[in-house]
Design an enzyme around this catalytic site. Structure first.
Site, PDB file in Angstrom:
ATOM      1  N   GLN A   1       7.396  65.849 121.458  1.00 39.84           N
ATOM      2  CA  GLN A   1       7.767  64.914 120.381  1.00 39.84           C
ATOM      3  C   GLN A   1       9.123  64.211 120.634  1.00 39.84           C
ATOM      4  O   GLN A   1      10.083  64.780 120.748  1.00 39.84           O
ATOM      5  CB  GLN A   1       7.980  65.898 119.037  1.00 39.84           C
ATOM      6  CG  GLN A   1       8.545  65.067 117.630  1.00 39.84           C
ATOM      7  CD  GLN A   1       8.930  66.058 116.525  1.00 39.84           C
ATOM      8  OE1 GLN A   1       9.130  66.853 116.929  1.00 39.84           O
ATOM      9  NE2 GLN A   1       8.729  65.536 115.589  1.00 39.84           N
TER      10      GLN A   1
ATOM     11  N   GLU B   1      19.091  71.604 105.400  1.00 41.57           N
ATOM     12  CA  GLU B   1      19.871  70.847 104.253  1.00 41.57           C
ATOM     13  C   GLU B   1      18.933  69.764 103.952  1.00 41.57           C
ATOM     14  O   GLU B   1      18.825  69.304 102.950  1.00 41.57           O
ATOM     15  CB  GLU B   1      20.858  70.647 104.995  1.00 41.57           C
ATOM     16  CG  GLU B   1      22.044  71.658 104.838  1.00 41.57           C
ATOM     17  CD  GLU B   1      21.695  72.682 106.074  1.00 41.57           C
ATOM     18  OE1 GLU B   1      21.339  72.117 107.259  1.00 41.57           O
ATOM     19  OE2 GLU B   1      21.948  73.931 105.996  1.00 41.57           O
TER      20      GLU B   1
ATOM     21  N   GLU C   1       4.408  68.933 110.611  1.00 41.09           N
ATOM     22  CA  GLU C   1       5.285  69.876 111.232  1.00 41.09           C
ATOM     23  C   GLU C   1       5.857  70.822 110.415  1.00 41.09           C
ATOM     24  O   GLU C   1       5.511  72.073 110.802  1.00 41.09           O
ATOM     25  CB  GLU C   1       6.433  68.956 111.985  1.00 41.09           C
ATOM     26  CG  GLU C   1       7.636  69.858 112.638  1.00 41.09           C
ATOM     27  CD  GLU C   1       8.666  69.216 113.500  1.00 41.09           C
ATOM     28  OE1 GLU C   1       8.694  68.014 113.045  1.00 41.09           O
ATOM     29  OE2 GLU C   1       9.263  69.711 114.576  1.00 41.09           O
TER      30      GLU C   1
ATOM     31  N   SER D   1      11.340  69.550 122.871  1.00 42.63           N
ATOM     32  CA  SER D   1      10.829  70.643 123.253  1.00 42.63           C
ATOM     33  C   SER D   1       9.677  70.381 124.044  1.00 42.63           C
ATOM     34  O   SER D   1       8.790  69.568 123.812  1.00 42.63           O
ATOM     35  CB  SER D   1      10.341  71.640 121.876  1.00 42.63           C
ATOM     36  OG  SER D   1      11.403  71.587 121.132  1.00 42.63           O
TER      37      SER D   1
ATOM     38  N   SER E   1      14.055  62.648 118.044  1.00 45.68           N
ATOM     39  CA  SER E   1      15.557  62.940 117.932  1.00 45.68           C
ATOM     40  C   SER E   1      16.379  62.399 118.957  1.00 45.68           C
ATOM     41  O   SER E   1      15.788  62.266 120.256  1.00 45.68           O
ATOM     42  CB  SER E   1      15.825  64.090 117.872  1.00 45.68           C
ATOM     43  OG  SER E   1      15.448  64.957 116.866  1.00 45.68           O
TER      44      SER E   1
END
Ligand code: FAD
Lengths: 364, 396
Positions: free
Chosen positions: B114, B366, B232, B149, B117
């Protein structure tokens, strides 16, 4: 009874400043992280500088034995700083636990420790609690030599002398055994900044330094537990400070992340806990120093609170750094591992609460 | 769900196994045949590894295959492919894309990662800076991804890139399927708290992506990426139908059973409290999956993932404490690049450290709380200073 004085003296502030300056200079996160890859280069020089140059090895040793004759107050200050740097030195194991165990010892060993000429480690597992009898895996054979394996000993790798408790009839005797007479197997430890070792005695010659050592052992472990709280408080302070600093810089959603109220509340809560932990740890150290009647209670309170605090603060640091907090590159992991191991060291928070229950008349 | 559907799918598995003996069939041949028989993911449409059946039948099918000793499809290495890339390709892919990608994905022949980020865009994924610029019948991609990852094992990556910097950040994104063997893709390991490097930095330099590998429309990347993220969160959070007492709570329970000498009333009470929470989470997940049926998951999955992360962390933390002296030991700090992800693998210390990632990966806890508060509960959102400003004019 008047309240204990919890404020730091000028002398203590100076001590803190010199320890901090030394650690800033010689204990950088990269060298500490290298311990995890087997590179222990940072340890010896740093410990020599603290032990001999700053004279911290003999901090708790009375002046007549060549020490500084200081008290748990000062030792707590040093430990807070060591916690702040996750410093890989055997101060707690040698300058605190071993010297307390040897307080009434015969022979020159205590003076040698005080001078920083030798370093010692008490050969019990780091997890040994003051409230249960220490494990006694080492026995004296018919040959008069010592046999057995002491597992998970902290400070053993740095030690010149191991203090080995051995059953002797109805009592327990403390033997001093030279490190060259034993085999030390380094343990791959959760916290490599206080790496453990299994100590194998296979016919090792030792010398009795405390003949009837049960009380001394208990006092040593209780002091270890009480003062470990200062290390935990210092560690938690670092985690809080580092996280605040990061969240003041890090931007997402076009804003400084620390400006999100959800995070401000988290940090305000953590600050409250860190302040509380610092006070509890200080109280335990001062109570010990003054020989206060509630010293044992204060130790159980401090260890129960600070054991959880350090873990919580380190976990918050990792979480609030986001992805970078999960990396090797950022030092947060060094604190998390140290905090988690510290939580088990000298008895878990649960063990301290269980002991406290008896002291404050809250039976099960 | 009707018993006939269950009986029918059981019969199909039995018939399949009669024709393809796992003991004598070459594993890849077996897996491909299983896919072609629609017994891979039964809720997928016919022709794409499924039979269009309710998702609840899947655990039963997997159980029957496992019991027969059928070969596995490399779930450990391909969690991102199976849990995230596949449902997104199914929902947004062309027929051609589904045919090309889903089968080798499911069989484990092609591993996926993926590429979302970036150093400057984690929680604020819509702020990504990786650029994709149109060039003939394809795109040229430049930028840097991080925390990727399994990139080192992957054949393909799901990639979000900026195709239009002149519009507000959410509007200028496009979703691509990136060939990780392209010479412009450079994967560098990033060591993790556990000692190993499960994730990586990925540098993309003039990577060529054919337009045929665009998933969804140009400028629609945010919507497609959210489908991936919702999947996910469900994939991580639902525990994939772990049985009662399984997963992390099972591991800790085994430790408890193995160490009578370490038991105290305090630890016992904490373990049982967490056991109850794990069981309640399992039931909640069960109900959520029944509600979702075949539909795409929405923001509800975020609540599951929150619970999952908290439980994993508390359970693994308790286990280290419970082990006492043994909890002070670790298995191995060596810097290796593992071939998969395992939350419950190795030793207690490893599980404890790895679980810390559970509340960061796939959206931090969060951010998930914000999603629950704003999208499920309908509470007003934080003031969004950058929402309507063209991306190129934002402070970076
Ligand atoms: C183990 C692991 C595996 C990963 N694998 C992948 C992968 O395969 N592919 C991929 O693309 N990414 C992956 N990630 C990255 C992950 O998605 C990001 O780390 C995550 O989204 C957070 O982004 P960040 O690290 O930039 O933290 P930041 O966004 O900088 O967040 C820092 C802190 O601020 C908090 N915060 C941010 N915004 C808000 C807000 N509005 N309100 C309250 N708090 C806020 C966060 O919760 C966090 O605690 C992985 C991460 C980990 C840890």
């Amino acid at each position: 009874m008047s309240d204990l004085d919890l404020l730091f003296t000028d002398v203590e502030d100076d001590l803190r400043a010199s320890v901090r300056a030394l650690l800033t200079d010689r204990c950088d996160p990269a060298s500490v992280a290298a311990l995890y890859d087997g590179d222990r280069a940072v340890v010896a020089g740093l410990w020599k500088a603290l032990a001999a140059d700053l004279g911290l090895a003999g901090l708790l040793v009375p002046e007549e034995h060549g020490g500084a004759g200081a008290s748990a107050r000062e030792a707590g200050v040093v430990l807070e700083e060591l916690g702040r740097f996750a410093a890989p030195v055997p101060f707690l194991t040698s300058a605190v636990v071993a010297t307390v165990a040897l307080a009434d010892a015969v022979g020159p060993l205590l003076a040698e420790l005080a001078a920083g000429e030798k370093t010692a480690a008490l050969a019990v597992p780091l997890s040994a609690s003051p409230y249960t009898p220490v494990p006694l895996p080492v026995r004296r054979g018919p040959d008069g030599l010592l046999h057995g394996t002491a597992t998970s000993v902290a400070g053993a790798l740095e030690a010149d002398v191991l203090l080995v408790p051995v059953r002797d009839g109805a009592t327990v005797a403390l033997y001093a055994v030279g490190a060259d007479a034993v085999a030390r197997t380094p343990v791959v430890s959760l916290d490599m900044t206080r790496q453990l070792a299994d100590v194998v005695l296979d016919g090792a010659a030792g010398e009795v330094v405390v003949a009837d050592a049960e009380a001394a052992l208990r006092r040593a472990l209780l002091t270890g537990a009480a003062l470990l709280a200062s290390e935990q408080a210092g560690l938690a302070q670092w985690c809080l400070r580092a996280t605040i600093a990061y969240l003041k810089e890090r931007r997402q959603f076009g804003r400084v992340v620390g400006g999100f109220q959800a995070l401000k509340h988290r940090l305000a809560d953590l600050f409250t806990e860190v302040e509380s932990g610092g006070a509890a740890a200080r109280y335990a150290a001062v109570a010990l120093a003054e020989g206060a009647p509630d010293a044992e209670l204060a130790a159980a309170v401090a260890q129960s609170y600070c054991g959880e605090l350090a873990v919580h603060a380190a976990e918050e640091a990792v979480q609030l750094h986001g992805g970078i907090g999960m990396t090797w590159e950022h030092p947060a992991h060094l604190y998390l591992k140290r905090a988690k191991a510290d939580q088990i060291a000298f008895g878990t928070p649960g063990a301290h609460r269980a002991h406290l229950a008896g002291l404050v008349d809250l039976p099960t | 769900m009707s018993e006939t559907a269950r009986d029918d799918v059981r019969a199909r598995v039995t018939a399949f196994l009669a024709e393809h003996d796992p003991a004598t069939t070459e594993p890849l041949t077996f897996l491909r045949a299983r896919y072609d028989a629609g017994l891979a993911w039964v809720s997928y449409p016919e022709g794409h590894g499924g039979l269009g059946l309710p998702q609840e039948l899947q655990p039963e099918v997997d159980r029957l295959f496992a019991r027969a000793g059928a070969p596995g499809n490399n779930v450990r290495a391909n969690g991102i492919g199976l849990g995230m890339a596949a449902p997104t390709i199914l929902a947004f892919g062309t027929e051609e894309q589904k045919r090309r990608f889903l089968r080798p994905l499911w069989t484990g022949e092609e591993i996926w990662c993926q590429l979302f980020s970036e150093p400057g865009a984690g929680s604020d994924l819509a702020a990504i800076a990786t650029r994709a610029v149109r060039d003939g019948d394809g795109w040229v991609v430049n930028g840097q991804k991080v925390w990727t990852s399994g990139a080192h094992n992957s054949r393909w990556g799901i990639l979000v890139a900026r195709t239009n910097p002149d519009v507000p950040k959410h509007q200028g994104l496009t979703y691509f399927l990136c060939d990780m063997t392209d010479p412009g893709v450079e994967v560098r390991p990033l060591r993790q708290i556990t000692g190993e490097a499960e994730f990586n930095e990925v540098f993309l330099t003039d990577v060529r992506v054919p337009d045929a590998h665009r998933l969804g429309a140009e400028g629609e990347g945010w919507r497609v990426a959210n489908a991936t993220l919702n999947n996910e969160r469900v994939a991580i959070g639902s525990g994939g139908g772990v049985p009662r007492g399984g997963g992390m709570v099972g591991v800790v329970a085994d430790t408890w059973r193995a160490h009578p000498e370490r038991r105290t009333p305090e630890l016992h009470d904490r373990l049982l409290t967490l056991w109850v929470e794990a069981e309640v989470a399992r039931i909640t997940g069960l109900r959520l999956r029944q509600k979702l049926k075949q539909g795409q998951p929405g923001p509800e999955g975020s609540a599951m993932k929150l619970t999952f992360a908290r439980l994993n962390q508390r359970l693994s933390g308790l286990e280290v404490e419970l082990l006492g002296e043994d909890g002070l030991r670790y298995s191995d700090w060596t810097f290796v690049r593992p071939d998969g992800v395992e939350f419950t693998g190795r030793d207690a210390g490893y599980r404890y450290l790895r679980a810390k990632g559970n509340s960061i990966e796939g959206g931090t806890s969060e951010i998930l709380r914000n999603i629950v508060a704003e999208r499920v509960l309908g509470l007003p959102s934080e003031p969004r200073v950058d929402k309507d400003i063209p991306w190129k004019e934002l402070d970076k």
